[in-house]
Design an enzyme around this catalytic site. Sequence first.
Site, short mmCIF file in Angstrom:
data_model
loop_
_atom_site.label_atom_id
_atom_site.label_comp_id
_atom_site.label_asym_id
_atom_site.label_seq_id
_atom_site.Cartn_x
_atom_site.Cartn_y
_atom_site.Cartn_z
N GLU A 1 -2.16 5.92 -4.36
CA GLU A 1 -0.88 6.05 -3.66
C GLU A 1 -0.71 7.54 -3.40
O GLU A 1 -0.36 8.30 -4.29
CB GLU A 1 0.22 5.47 -4.54
CG GLU A 1 1.39 4.97 -3.76
CD GLU A 1 2.49 6.01 -3.70
OE1 GLU A 1 2.45 6.81 -2.74
OE2 GLU A 1 3.34 6.03 -4.59
N CYS B 1 7.04 10.78 -1.66
CA CYS B 1 6.04 10.58 -0.62
C CYS B 1 6.56 9.70 0.50
O CYS B 1 5.97 9.66 1.57
CB CYS B 1 4.75 10.02 -1.22
SG CYS B 1 5.04 8.54 -2.14
#
Length: 488
Positions: free
Chosen positions: A260, A294
């Site tokens: 990720e 993010c």
Amino acid sequence: MGRHDWAHVLDSVPTGLYIDGQWGGASGGGRIEVADPATGEPLGEVADARPEDAVSALDAAVGAAGEWAATPPRERAEVLRRGYQAMTDNAEELALLTTLEMGKTLTESRAEVAYAAEFLRWFGEEAVRIGGDWSRSPSGAGRMLTMRQPVGPCLLITPWNFPLAMGTRKIGPAIAAGCTMVVKPAKLTPLSMLRLTGLLAEAGLPPGVLNVVTSGSAAAVTEPLMADPRLRKVSFTGSTPVGRTLMERAAPNLLRLSMELGGNAPFLVFDDADLDLAVAGAVTAKMRNNGESCVAANRFLVAESVAAEFSARLADRMGRMRVGHGAEADTEVGPLIDADARDKVTELVADATDRGANVRTGGSAPSGKGWFYSPTVLTEVAPESRILREEVFGPVAPITTFDSEREALELANGTEYGLVGYVFTRELNRALRVGEALETGMVGLNTGLVSNPAAPFGGIKASGFGREGGAEGIQEYLATKYIAVATG
Ligand code: SIN
């Protein structure tokens, strides 16, 4: 305000390594100081694991693997349910720890604790639904049995921005699947993970299933473990460059990976958007977690005809946000994590203004202690500006404009990243068309928040692969076995 105000919370945190159900055992290394990013003052110290400590943690995970894999799913689910309850019962303490070490506001930390706890509840519910198949082969001559088995000992590397939620998003499915694990929390924010570890132990997690090694050097943990053939999987949340390095390190032992990684989320506002909704969504998508996420909106792409109004309203809203210590009641924006983070934001804004961007609000770091940066809105941002290509990870909203849906999509997809995109429009066909065309793993349609433990979180392109959360999340920790059955 200082350490004495929250000493009881800091003192409740075990600060050693957690290996095979024991605190402190193997740590002969040094100590790492943990500091409050709002003041720079030390909060405490935790153990700095050496490579041999990491190997001891893997020994424990390997030792516990067989029994844990054979533990009935309902028992694993019950541990997770009790873990969820323990987090909920201790939510205020966990939230304060998170605020102290990471900087986000208490409101944000409370939301993170709830989000993090929910991963334990969600995966507890998934633990009892790990299925398999029994089918007849096409020729009719045999049967095909498939089952899902735990992948084996895992290394879970968690980031500093959501120290609890990114932990439980990995630990929850690993426990549910029947895997054992070594967790390496970020060196900047180990305290909340250590406290959570204590709560999971009290919730009945057997020794060796979860081992936690804090370390000032990521390589001290990742290198020996990833070179050890007993490790079977790595799940990492962090930057794309580090993800690439880990992939190289994973190659010799062909480790299963979940990555990720970074993002560069476009936030598209079309001319038919509900601007109240778009501004509210922009504040959420940009300012959640101080912009240190993010999935933070990184580039605001706004239809030319509504850009002036959208920019003015966003600048007004962000300009009024109160910056301060996250533990103060009326703070809306806390500090960035450290000096490097603030320097990067400062550089990106300077680069954009040097190329002609207009500062509509903010644009500087307030003076005084701590790593603060004022909420900032930039307009007329030149296309070649670094801020449109790099992940900002801070409270800065660069706005550019587009003339057509086609141009909007070209701009949105013109990045190596592909984690999430946000689309604001009232037209259903456009929403679906643009939602499908965005090269991202996730899309927010008229919302600035996609994160949900019940949904598959993850990206494509340089944002990585694998999904966390949702029904997909547990599959990352399971291997399919097929048994061919002769039926004569
Ligand atoms: C992240 O920033 O890595 C994750 C954010 C989220 O789960 O919402």
